[in-house]
Design a protein around this motif. Structure first.
Motif, PDB file in Angstrom:
ATOM      1  N   PHE A   1     -47.045 -44.585  -1.593  1.00 56.35           N
ATOM      2  CA  PHE A   1     -48.359 -44.013  -1.861  1.00 56.35           C
ATOM      3  C   PHE A   1     -48.644 -42.842  -0.925  1.00 56.35           C
ATOM      4  N   VAL A   2     -49.697 -42.129  -1.258  1.00 60.65           N
ATOM      5  CA  VAL A   2     -50.029 -40.943  -0.481  1.00 60.65           C
ATOM      6  C   VAL A   2     -51.188 -41.273   0.452  1.00 60.65           C
ATOM      7  N   GLN A   3     -51.092 -40.798   1.681  1.00 56.15           N
ATOM      8  CA  GLN A   3     -52.120 -41.072   2.684  1.00 56.15           C
ATOM      9  C   GLN A   3     -52.878 -39.798   3.040  1.00 56.15           C
ATOM     10  N   ARG A   4     -54.050 -39.987   3.610  1.00 52.34           N
ATOM     11  CA  ARG A   4     -54.863 -38.857   4.069  1.00 52.34           C
ATOM     12  C   ARG A   4     -54.999 -38.909   5.579  1.00 52.34           C
ATOM     13  N   ALA A   5     -54.877 -37.763   6.234  1.00 47.25           N
ATOM     14  CA  ALA A   5     -55.129 -37.683   7.676  1.00 47.25           C
ATOM     15  C   ALA A   5     -56.146 -36.585   7.915  1.00 47.25           C
ATOM     16  N   GLU A   6     -56.954 -36.759   8.960  1.00 47.71           N
ATOM     17  CA  GLU A   6     -57.883 -35.700   9.321  1.00 47.71           C
ATOM     18  C   GLU A   6     -57.163 -34.646  10.153  1.00 47.71           C
ATOM     19  N   THR A   7     -57.408 -33.378   9.863  1.00 47.29           N
ATOM     20  CA  THR A   7     -56.796 -32.309  10.647  1.00 47.29           C
ATOM     21  C   THR A   7     -57.767 -31.920  11.763  1.00 47.29           C
ATOM     22  N   PRO A   8     -57.257 -31.259  12.817  1.00 46.68           N
ATOM     23  CA  PRO A   8     -58.125 -30.909  13.950  1.00 46.68           C
ATOM     24  C   PRO A   8     -59.347 -30.086  13.530  1.00 46.68           C
ATOM     25  N   ASP A   9     -59.231 -29.284  12.464  1.00 48.50           N
ATOM     26  CA  ASP A   9     -60.373 -28.463  12.041  1.00 48.50           C
ATOM     27  C   ASP A   9     -61.324 -29.220  11.114  1.00 48.50           C
ATOM     28  N   GLY A  10     -61.170 -30.541  11.016  1.00 48.80           N
ATOM     29  CA  GLY A  10     -62.094 -31.340  10.225  1.00 48.80           C
ATOM     30  C   GLY A  10     -61.706 -31.464   8.759  1.00 48.80           C
ATOM     31  N   GLY A  11     -60.621 -30.822   8.375  1.00 47.18           N
ATOM     32  CA  GLY A  11     -60.155 -30.939   6.992  1.00 47.18           C
ATOM     33  C   GLY A  11     -59.303 -32.190   6.802  1.00 47.18           C
ATOM     34  N   GLN A  12     -58.708 -32.314   5.642  1.00 38.69           N
ATOM     35  CA  GLN A  12     -57.832 -33.460   5.408  1.00 38.69           C
ATOM     36  C   GLN A  12     -56.473 -32.990   4.901  1.00 38.69           C
ATOM     37  N   GLU A  13     -55.461 -33.751   5.295  1.00 40.87           N
ATOM     38  CA  GLU A  13     -54.104 -33.402   4.916  1.00 40.87           C
ATOM     39  C   GLU A  13     -53.481 -34.613   4.226  1.00 40.87           C
ATOM     40  N   LEU A  14     -52.719 -34.376   3.180  1.00 42.05           N
ATOM     41  CA  LEU A  14     -52.061 -35.478   2.477  1.00 42.05           C
ATOM     42  C   LEU A  14     -50.614 -35.596   2.951  1.00 42.05           C
ATOM     43  N   TYR A  15     -50.125 -36.820   3.043  1.00 45.24           N
ATOM     44  CA  TYR A  15     -48.719 -37.017   3.394  1.00 45.24           C
ATOM     45  C   TYR A  15     -48.221 -38.307   2.748  1.00 45.24           C
ATOM     46  N   VAL A  18     -44.291 -43.801   4.263  1.00 47.04           N
ATOM     47  CA  VAL A  18     -42.921 -44.284   4.200  1.00 47.04           C
ATOM     48  C   VAL A  18     -42.854 -45.651   4.871  1.00 47.04           C
ATOM     49  N   GLN A  19     -42.260 -46.606   4.178  1.00 54.67           N
ATOM     50  CA  GLN A  19     -42.123 -47.965   4.709  1.00 54.67           C
ATOM     51  C   GLN A  19     -40.643 -48.291   4.845  1.00 54.67           C
ATOM     52  N   LEU A  20     -40.211 -48.662   6.052  1.00 52.92           N
ATOM     53  CA  LEU A  20     -38.782 -48.871   6.282  1.00 52.92           C
ATOM     54  C   LEU A  20     -38.301 -50.275   5.961  1.00 52.92           C
ATOM     55  N   SER A  21     -39.172 -51.278   6.097  1.00 53.21           N
ATOM     56  CA  SER A  21     -38.706 -52.649   5.865  1.00 53.21           C
ATOM     57  C   SER A  21     -39.842 -53.473   5.287  1.00 53.21           C
ATOM     58  N   GLY A  22     -39.580 -54.747   5.068  1.00 51.29           N
ATOM     59  CA  GLY A  22     -40.624 -55.643   4.556  1.00 51.29           C
ATOM     60  C   GLY A  22     -40.882 -55.436   3.071  1.00 51.29           C
ATOM     61  N   HIS A  23     -41.803 -56.243   2.539  1.00 53.57           N
ATOM     62  CA  HIS A  23     -42.110 -56.167   1.104  1.00 53.57           C
ATOM     63  C   HIS A  23     -43.052 -55.009   0.815  1.00 53.57           C
ATOM     64  N   ARG A  24     -42.737 -54.294  -0.224  1.00 55.81           N
ATOM     65  CA  ARG A  24     -43.548 -53.138  -0.629  1.00 55.81           C
ATOM     66  C   ARG A  24     -45.000 -53.498  -0.879  1.00 55.81           C
ATOM     67  N   GLU A  25     -45.210 -54.639  -1.564  1.00 53.41           N
ATOM     68  CA  GLU A  25     -46.568 -55.006  -1.987  1.00 53.41           C
ATOM     69  C   GLU A  25     -47.453 -55.366  -0.796  1.00 53.41           C
ATOM     70  N   ASN A  26     -46.858 -55.513   0.384  1.00 51.95           N
ATOM     71  CA  ASN A  26     -47.658 -55.915   1.550  1.00 51.95           C
ATOM     72  C   ASN A  26     -48.502 -54.783   2.118  1.00 51.95           C
ATOM     73  N   PHE A  27     -48.247 -53.561   1.667  1.00 50.59           N
ATOM     74  CA  PHE A  27     -48.961 -52.414   2.238  1.00 50.59           C
ATOM     75  C   PHE A  27     -49.728 -51.631   1.183  1.00 50.59           C
ATOM     76  N   ARG A  28     -50.914 -51.153   1.578  1.00 55.23           N
ATOM     77  CA  ARG A  28     -51.780 -50.342   0.699  1.00 55.23           C
ATOM     78  C   ARG A  28     -52.377 -49.212   1.527  1.00 55.23           C
ATOM     79  N   GLN A 165     -34.829 -43.612   8.654  1.00 59.26           N
ATOM     80  CA  GLN A 165     -34.856 -42.515   7.699  1.00 59.26           C
ATOM     81  C   GLN A 165     -34.986 -41.200   8.416  1.00 59.26           C
ATOM     82  N   ARG A 166     -34.145 -40.281   8.029  1.00 58.46           N
ATOM     83  CA  ARG A 166     -34.338 -38.897   8.453  1.00 58.46           C
ATOM     84  C   ARG A 166     -34.811 -38.162   7.223  1.00 58.46           C
ATOM     85  N   LEU A 167     -35.999 -37.610   7.313  1.00 59.12           N
ATOM     86  CA  LEU A 167     -36.595 -36.991   6.141  1.00 59.12           C
ATOM     87  C   LEU A 167     -36.432 -35.484   6.226  1.00 59.12           C
TER      88      LEU A 167
END
Ligand code: ATP
Ligand code: MG
Ligand code: MG
Length: 292
Positions: A1-15, A18-28, A165-167
């Protein structure tokens, strides 16, 4: 899924998350920018709540924001998304710490042998199951965990690389068979690949790992608990020296009957987990790494 982070100038950035292990359904996705949800395990939530407030260890764990009940009734814990400060993350690694990956209580209970674990085992080594296991086409969890420990560096180095992972702009690179990574040279080569020959990353990781070592040594919280199945998450991007390590995955942290050294050998009943042995080995591997 895609996440949002706040940028220093108060905007938002999408990224991308990435989950390396465990069950996929465990994270939202989290409910606010910079957080992620993990399926609730009350033990883990309680541990993370205490660690977040811990004066020594607080800076080494994702911040805890409480629990959340979704519309379908499932409960999650909300925590800091450690990728939020690395929207352009190029390297991510999960090292599962310790020389034992199951709780003593899991050994004492008599779990039902499982078909899925049998399948995972033969996928790696068709000769691994015993005659009884092959006949039943099923393997008990503690037996599966112990087999994986011997196969990986858990038994020898008291940690193993559980995900890496090396992205790159082009997508994933660097597929390695992590399950069979066992010897010190093999692990060292994999760590070197993760560092991409960058001395700045090595130094940043090493400084952070030493700081963590110094915080764990006097910690009462740590001394009194068995740390099983917990990982260190390594994250970096392309900016010079921009790298960090955190402790994650606290579902199998349990109060021990007494104080633990986290370095002594495990004997059934002493609850030792080898966490610091693994951390010292990891630090030693980073220290010994050769750069051209
Ligand atoms: P397992 O017990 O099988 O290892 P789990 O379901 O307990 O899996 P975790 O190990 O906690 O899950 O997390 C799985 C992966 O999700 C980690 O390897 C890491 O890639 C990612 N992850 C976990 N917590 C965070 C976090 N706070 N921020 C960013 N990524 C995270
Ligand atoms: Mg984990
Ligand atoms: Mg876990």
């Amino acid at each position: 899924f895609v996440q949002r982070a706040e940028t220093p100038d108060g905007g938002q950035e999408l990224y991308p998350w990435v989950q390396l292990s465990g069950h996929r359904e465990n994270f939202r996705p989290g409910l606010r920018p910079g957080t992620v949800l993990k399926l609730l395990c009350p033990c883990e939530a309680d541990c993370l709540r205490q660690l977040t407030a811990d004066p020594l260890l607080g800076e080494f764990v994702p911040r805890y924001f409480g629990t959340v009940r979704l519309e379908d009734g499932t409960e999650f814990l909300e925590m800091q998304d450690l990728l939020a400060e690395f929207p352009g993350c190029t390297g991510l690694m999960d090292c599962k710490m310790g020389s034992r990956t199951y709780l003593e209580s899991e050994l004492d209970s008599d779990p039902k042998p499982r078909r899925d674990l049998y399948n995972k085992m033969v996928e790696v080594d068709a000769d691994a199951p015993t005659a009884d296991e092959a006949a039943a086409q099923a393997v008990a969890k503690p037996r599966y965990m112990m087999w994986r420990e011997q196969l990986s560096s858990t038994a020898t180095l008291a940690f193993r690389i559980d995900g890496l992972q090396r992205l790159m702009a082009s997508g994933r690179t660097h597929p390695v068979d992590l399950k069979r990574l066992r010897s010190r040279p093999e692990v060292s080569d994999t760590l070197a690949g993760f560092l991409e020959g960058r001395l700045d990353l090595r130094d940043a990781y090493l400084a952070r790992l030493r700081k963590l070592r110094a915080a764990l040594a006097p910690s009462e919280f740590f001394a009194l608990r068995e740390f099983i199945g917990s990982s260190l998450l390594f994250v970096h991007d392309q900016s010079p020296g921009h790298a960090c390590v955190w402790m994650i995955d606290f579902g199998k942290i349990r109060l021990a009957p007494g104080r633990l050294s986290h370095t002594a050998d495990w004997l059934h009943g002493n609850h030792e987990d080898g966490y610091l042995t693994g951390l010292d080995n990891l630090i030693g591997l980073f220290e010994d790494m050769q750069f051209p």
